[in-house]
Design a protein around this motif. Structure first.
Motif, PDB file in Angstrom:
ATOM      1  N   LEU A   1     -10.136  -9.928 -34.249  1.00  0.00           N
ATOM      2  CA  LEU A   1     -10.221 -10.613 -32.957  1.00  0.00           C
ATOM      3  C   LEU A   1      -8.997 -10.309 -32.101  1.00  0.00           C
ATOM      4  O   LEU A   1      -9.120 -10.018 -30.902  1.00  0.00           O
ATOM      5  CB  LEU A   1     -10.347 -12.121 -33.179  1.00  0.00           C
ATOM      6  CG  LEU A   1     -10.359 -12.988 -31.911  1.00  0.00           C
ATOM      7  CD1 LEU A   1     -11.500 -12.580 -30.983  1.00  0.00           C
ATOM      8  CD2 LEU A   1     -10.442 -14.472 -32.273  1.00  0.00           C
ATOM      9  N   ALA A   2      -7.811 -10.331 -32.705  1.00  0.00           N
ATOM     10  CA  ALA A   2      -6.586 -10.032 -31.964  1.00  0.00           C
ATOM     11  C   ALA A   2      -6.600  -8.593 -31.442  1.00  0.00           C
ATOM     12  O   ALA A   2      -6.173  -8.326 -30.312  1.00  0.00           O
ATOM     13  CB  ALA A   2      -5.365 -10.265 -32.848  1.00  0.00           C
ATOM     14  N   SER A   3      -7.104  -7.653 -32.227  1.00  0.00           N
ATOM     15  CA  SER A   3      -7.165  -6.248 -31.799  1.00  0.00           C
ATOM     16  C   SER A   3      -8.090  -6.070 -30.602  1.00  0.00           C
ATOM     17  O   SER A   3      -7.783  -5.310 -29.677  1.00  0.00           O
ATOM     18  CB  SER A   3      -7.628  -5.366 -32.958  1.00  0.00           C
ATOM     19  OG  SER A   3      -6.694  -5.371 -34.007  1.00  0.00           O
ATOM     20  N   ILE A   4      -9.219  -6.762 -30.618  1.00  0.00           N
ATOM     21  CA  ILE A   4     -10.163  -6.662 -29.498  1.00  0.00           C
ATOM     22  C   ILE A   4      -9.551  -7.240 -28.226  1.00  0.00           C
ATOM     23  O   ILE A   4      -9.618  -6.629 -27.155  1.00  0.00           O
ATOM     24  CB  ILE A   4     -11.480  -7.378 -29.854  1.00  0.00           C
ATOM     25  CG1 ILE A   4     -12.245  -6.580 -30.912  1.00  0.00           C
ATOM     26  CG2 ILE A   4     -12.338  -7.583 -28.606  1.00  0.00           C
ATOM     27  CD1 ILE A   4     -13.487  -7.271 -31.412  1.00  0.00           C
ATOM     28  N   LEU A   5      -8.923  -8.412 -28.343  1.00  0.00           N
ATOM     29  CA  LEU A   5      -8.336  -9.041 -27.165  1.00  0.00           C
ATOM     30  C   LEU A   5      -7.144  -8.245 -26.635  1.00  0.00           C
ATOM     31  O   LEU A   5      -6.878  -8.238 -25.429  1.00  0.00           O
ATOM     32  CB  LEU A   5      -7.901 -10.472 -27.494  1.00  0.00           C
ATOM     33  CG  LEU A   5      -9.026 -11.437 -27.892  1.00  0.00           C
ATOM     34  CD1 LEU A   5      -8.459 -12.814 -28.170  1.00  0.00           C
ATOM     35  CD2 LEU A   5     -10.089 -11.503 -26.788  1.00  0.00           C
ATOM     36  N   ALA A   6      -6.426  -7.558 -27.524  1.00  0.00           N
ATOM     37  CA  ALA A   6      -5.279  -6.744 -27.104  1.00  0.00           C
ATOM     38  C   ALA A   6      -5.715  -5.391 -26.559  1.00  0.00           C
ATOM     39  O   ALA A   6      -4.877  -4.579 -26.166  1.00  0.00           O
ATOM     40  CB  ALA A   6      -4.326  -6.547 -28.275  1.00  0.00           C
ATOM     41  N   VAL A   7      -7.018  -5.118 -26.533  1.00  0.00           N
ATOM     42  CA  VAL A   7      -7.600  -3.849 -26.073  1.00  0.00           C
ATOM     43  C   VAL A   7      -7.094  -2.684 -26.912  1.00  0.00           C
ATOM     44  O   VAL A   7      -6.866  -1.586 -26.417  1.00  0.00           O
ATOM     45  CB  VAL A   7      -7.320  -3.597 -24.567  1.00  0.00           C
ATOM     46  CG1 VAL A   7      -8.368  -2.647 -24.012  1.00  0.00           C
ATOM     47  CG2 VAL A   7      -7.313  -4.867 -23.762  1.00  0.00           C
ATOM     48  N   HIS A   8      -6.853  -2.965 -28.202  1.00  0.00           N
ATOM     49  CA  HIS A   8      -6.571  -1.872 -29.122  1.00  0.00           C
ATOM     50  C   HIS A   8      -7.870  -1.237 -29.605  1.00  0.00           C
ATOM     51  O   HIS A   8      -7.850  -0.180 -30.238  1.00  0.00           O
ATOM     52  CB  HIS A   8      -5.772  -2.374 -30.322  1.00  0.00           C
ATOM     53  CG  HIS A   8      -4.379  -2.799 -29.972  1.00  0.00           C
ATOM     54  ND1 HIS A   8      -3.629  -3.641 -30.756  1.00  0.00           N
ATOM     55  CD2 HIS A   8      -3.604  -2.497 -28.895  1.00  0.00           C
ATOM     56  CE1 HIS A   8      -2.457  -3.840 -30.191  1.00  0.00           C
ATOM     57  NE2 HIS A   8      -2.423  -3.155 -29.062  1.00  0.00           N
ATOM     58  N   VAL A   9      -8.974  -1.904 -29.314  1.00  0.00           N
ATOM     59  CA  VAL A   9     -10.303  -1.422 -29.690  1.00  0.00           C
ATOM     60  C   VAL A   9     -11.088  -1.182 -28.410  1.00  0.00           C
ATOM     61  O   VAL A   9     -11.225  -2.096 -27.587  1.00  0.00           O
ATOM     62  CB  VAL A   9     -11.040  -2.451 -30.579  1.00  0.00           C
ATOM     63  CG1 VAL A   9     -12.407  -1.917 -30.974  1.00  0.00           C
ATOM     64  CG2 VAL A   9     -10.204  -2.788 -31.804  1.00  0.00           C
ATOM     65  N   PRO A  10     -11.589   0.026 -28.182  1.00  0.00           N
ATOM     66  CA  PRO A  10     -12.352   0.296 -26.954  1.00  0.00           C
ATOM     67  C   PRO A  10     -13.588  -0.584 -26.877  1.00  0.00           C
ATOM     68  O   PRO A  10     -14.274  -0.787 -27.884  1.00  0.00           O
ATOM     69  CB  PRO A  10     -12.738   1.771 -27.089  1.00  0.00           C
ATOM     70  CG  PRO A  10     -11.829   2.331 -28.129  1.00  0.00           C
ATOM     71  CD  PRO A  10     -11.485   1.215 -29.040  1.00  0.00           C
ATOM     72  N   PRO A  11     -13.897  -1.136 -25.702  1.00  0.00           N
ATOM     73  CA  PRO A  11     -15.088  -1.974 -25.567  1.00  0.00           C
ATOM     74  C   PRO A  11     -16.366  -1.280 -26.006  1.00  0.00           C
ATOM     75  O   PRO A  11     -17.301  -1.933 -26.461  1.00  0.00           O
ATOM     76  CB  PRO A  11     -15.113  -2.301 -24.069  1.00  0.00           C
ATOM     77  CG  PRO A  11     -13.691  -2.214 -23.646  1.00  0.00           C
ATOM     78  CD  PRO A  11     -13.102  -1.105 -24.449  1.00  0.00           C
ATOM     79  N   GLY A  12     -16.414   0.039 -25.895  1.00  0.00           N
ATOM     80  CA  GLY A  12     -17.624   0.753 -26.272  1.00  0.00           C
ATOM     81  C   GLY A  12     -17.833   0.888 -27.760  1.00  0.00           C
ATOM     82  O   GLY A  12     -18.904   1.324 -28.200  1.00  0.00           O
ATOM     83  N   THR A  13     -16.834   0.516 -28.561  1.00  0.00           N
ATOM     84  CA  THR A  13     -16.958   0.685 -30.013  1.00  0.00           C
ATOM     85  C   THR A  13     -17.395  -0.598 -30.719  1.00  0.00           C
ATOM     86  O   THR A  13     -17.493  -0.613 -31.934  1.00  0.00           O
ATOM     87  CB  THR A  13     -15.623   1.165 -30.616  1.00  0.00           C
ATOM     88  OG1 THR A  13     -14.621   0.183 -30.348  1.00  0.00           O
ATOM     89  CG2 THR A  13     -15.217   2.505 -30.033  1.00  0.00           C
ATOM     90  N   TYR A  14     -17.609  -1.670 -29.970  1.00  0.00           N
ATOM     91  CA  TYR A  14     -18.122  -2.882 -30.600  1.00  0.00           C
ATOM     92  C   TYR A  14     -19.261  -3.446 -29.754  1.00  0.00           C
ATOM     93  O   TYR A  14     -19.362  -3.176 -28.551  1.00  0.00           O
ATOM     94  CB  TYR A  14     -17.024  -3.929 -30.782  1.00  0.00           C
ATOM     95  CG  TYR A  14     -16.328  -4.369 -29.511  1.00  0.00           C
ATOM     96  CD1 TYR A  14     -16.871  -5.342 -28.670  1.00  0.00           C
ATOM     97  CD2 TYR A  14     -15.098  -3.826 -29.165  1.00  0.00           C
ATOM     98  CE1 TYR A  14     -16.218  -5.754 -27.515  1.00  0.00           C
ATOM     99  CE2 TYR A  14     -14.432  -4.230 -28.010  1.00  0.00           C
ATOM    100  CZ  TYR A  14     -14.996  -5.195 -27.195  1.00  0.00           C
ATOM    101  OH  TYR A  14     -14.351  -5.594 -26.049  1.00  0.00           O
ATOM    102  N   GLU A  15     -20.104  -4.200 -30.421  1.00  0.00           N
ATOM    103  CA  GLU A  15     -21.221  -4.843 -29.719  1.00  0.00           C
ATOM    104  C   GLU A  15     -20.735  -6.133 -29.064  1.00  0.00           C
ATOM    105  O   GLU A  15     -19.812  -6.770 -29.533  1.00  0.00           O
ATOM    106  CB  GLU A  15     -22.356  -5.146 -30.692  1.00  0.00           C
ATOM    107  CG  GLU A  15     -22.972  -3.910 -31.335  1.00  0.00           C
ATOM    108  CD  GLU A  15     -24.083  -4.285 -32.299  1.00  0.00           C
ATOM    109  OE1 GLU A  15     -24.619  -5.419 -32.186  1.00  0.00           O
ATOM    110  OE2 GLU A  15     -24.413  -3.460 -33.182  1.00  0.00           O
ATOM    111  N   GLY A  16     -21.412  -6.522 -27.995  1.00  0.00           N
ATOM    112  CA  GLY A  16     -21.055  -7.746 -27.308  1.00  0.00           C
ATOM    113  C   GLY A  16     -20.113  -7.490 -26.143  1.00  0.00           C
ATOM    114  O   GLY A  16     -19.779  -6.338 -25.824  1.00  0.00           O
TER     115      GLY A  16
END
Length: 563
Positions: free
Chosen positions: A372-387
């Motif tokens: 969750l922290a990685s997603i919010l920190a934009v360490h994970v591209p939005p296109g690589t996860y659902e939702g």
């Protein structure tokens, strides 16, 4: 700043050459004058022997001395100012590439680029410097060619055979050395990669030094580093052997050519086809030509090294960012919504934090908290996860990373501490207005009070002279001083004692009142300070209430967070 052509190695070199065309032109002219002056010296000596000694007059001798003085002055001044111009351009260009690589290294890059922070550091230093060397290499290559051509033409005027010998010999030398220069380029690329990997391994070991001490993994870590370092050493030795072979071959071939010119000139003088003055000139040029030939023959090697370094820089510069900047900007306020996100251990995660609310998330699984922290920190591209994740009503995919970070700050549990002072770690830009409030709220005031320098107390790299709790409070103070609309804290108090934790929780709630705050934690003090608690279990929110209500109504929650 000029953008490299498609961020390729050759494109980077073209950009460097194009950007410094003016300095290189002046440097080429001055270095050409230097080489021409060096070439003119033996020619002048030959003319002095040919004419002045025949006339045997003081006037002719005076003019000869004056001519030599002019040549020496030209050689000295042209070298001084030519190298000054080229080295300034070289240093400036290296600085530009270091800044550019560092800027890319500080931004998230595509995850399929296999580069660690240690490798990026090597690229931003050694490779940037070696790439910029092309600024000096090209003018020196041209000026050396000028010297060889002047020598060939001058000797050709005395005897066609001497001129032909110099030209044919130069072509033969360069043809032989070009084969070795290709091997140097290939070996250098591999050496740079292995040295960078060794540097990355050192960085990883330093980062994990304390945990390694904790579970006794020091020896295994040492063996791992020694293996990587040995590979780098072996490759360096291989490159050194090729470089040695290249230098020795170049020196031998140059000496052979100089000897051949001297012997041919002696034979022509013996048969009376050239004069004694022309012989003196030919012998002098044969000795002089070894320097420009040596320089000329070494340039291909430096070109290959520069190209290898440029290709390594291209790995960083060409790496795409985690997300393509979107056209929209988040509005002021600061509500956060996570809508049906599936990533890693998260399963259809849904949560909404209205603007101004203080929410704690109790994650039963550490992996879920990290995801969750990685997603919010934009360490994970939005296109690589659902939702979808929305910040102030705008989807992350529609925003640039810079726009997201203007509104939302995610402070990791292992926030980096930098060499400097307490103040520069809290307020790196020196523009913060909430430094005092952040220091007090994070309870860093206790650390400040221990030292007479106060906030100007020196901090070593990675906070080596601070305890774990002090480093954690310093990281928290930095996050609070940023005064972001949305602040996300991940386990901000795991290394502090219970009393300090209680004070931090109370201070945090007071300081952030009216600002959106999310704390991912299992700390009872922080959970109790929050307006409400969301329970994250199995990748979804399974419960929602105040901390005290959950303690009385949820046995699993009580067992998970009660200390």
């Amino acid at each position: 700043m000029t953008t490299p052509d498609k961020h390729t190695g050759s494109g980077i070199l073209r950009t460097a050459l194009r950007r410094n065309a003016g300095a290189m032109a002046w440097g080429t002219v001055l270095m050409g004058m230097y080489q021409a002056g060096e070439t003119a010296f033996p020619i002048a000596l030959g003319l002095i022997v040919e004419h002045t000694m025949q006339e045997r007059s003081l006037g002719a001798l005076g003019w000869s001395i004056a001519a030599l003085a002019v040549i020496i002055t030209t050689v000295s001044m042209s070298w001084r100012f030519g190298m000054r111009i080229l080295q300034k351009a070289n240093t400036t260009e290296a600085h530009r590439w270091r800044v550019r690589v560092a800027a890319c290294g500080l931004q998230p890059v595509a995850r399929d680029v296999d580069l660690k922070s240690g490798e990026v550091l090597t690229i931003a230093t050694e490779d940037a410097d070696q790439t910029a060397d092309i600024i000096e290499v090209v003018p020196l290559l041209i000026s050396s060619l000028v010297a060889v051509l002047i020598t060939a033409v001058t000797l050709g005027m005395a005897s066609v055979w001497l001129g032909v010998l110099v030209i044919v010999g130069t072509v033969a030398i360069l043809s032989i050395l070009s084969v070795l220069s290709k091997r140097i380029g290939t070996g250098t690329r591999e050496q740079q990669a292995r040295v960078a990997r060794a540097g990355a391994k050192v960085a990883d070991l330093i980062t994990g030094l304390r945990p390694l001490h904790g579970f006794g993994g020091n020896h295994a870590a040492f063996l791992s580093y020694r293996k990587v370092s040995t590979e780098a050493k072996s490759q360096a030795i291989t490159v050194a052997k090729v470089n040695g072979a290249y230098a020795g071959t170049a020196q031998a071939l140059n000496a052979i050519l100089a000897t051949a010119v001297t012997l041919m000139a002696g034979g022509l003088a013996f048969t009376g086809q050239i004069t004694i003055g022309q012989l003196v000139m030919a012998v002098g040029l044969a000795q002089f030509i070894m320097e420009p030939l040596k320089l000329f023959s070494e340039m291909p090697k430096y070109v290959m090294i520069a190209r290898a370094s440029a290709e390594r820089m291209a790995l960083v510069l060409a790496a795409p960012p985690v997300m393509t900047p979107g056209p929209e900007l988040p509005s002021a306020g600061g509500d956060l919504e996570v809508d049906s996100v599936r990533y890693g251990s998260l399963r259809e995660l849904k949560l909404h934090v209205p603007a101004g609310e203080f929410v704690a998330i109790a994650a039963y699984q550490p992996r879920a908290a990290a995801d969750l922290a990685s997603i919010l920190a934009v360490h994970v591209p939005p296109g690589t996860y659902e939702g979808v994740v929305r910040v102030s009503g705008r989807e992350l995919a529609d925003l640039s990373i810079e726009a997201v970070r203007e509104r939302m700050l995610v402070n990791p549990y292992d926030g980096e501490i930098f060499a400097g002072t307490l103040r520069t770690n809290i307020d790196p830009a020196g523009t913060g207005r909430m430094v005092a409030e952040a220091v007090e709220a994070s309870m860093l005031i206790d650390v400040v009070a221990l030292h007479h320098e106060g906030l100007d107390y020196g901090v070593r790299d990675r906070g080596a002279n601070l305890s774990g709790g002090q480093r954690q409070r310093l990281s928290l103070a930095r996050a609070l001083a940023a005064d972001a609309d949305i602040l996300v804290l991940h386990d901000p108090t795991t290394a502090v004692d219970a009393v300090t934790e209680q004070l931090i929780a109370r201070n945090l709630a007071q300081l952030r009142r009216g600002r959106t705050t999310i704390v991912i934690t299992s700390s009872p003090a922080l959970l109790d300070a929050a307006d409400r608690v969301l329970v994250l279990d199995g990748g979804v929110i399974t419960a929602e209430d105040t901390h005290r209500n959950l303690l009385t109504s949820d046995e699993t929650y009580r067992l998970a967070v009660a200390r």
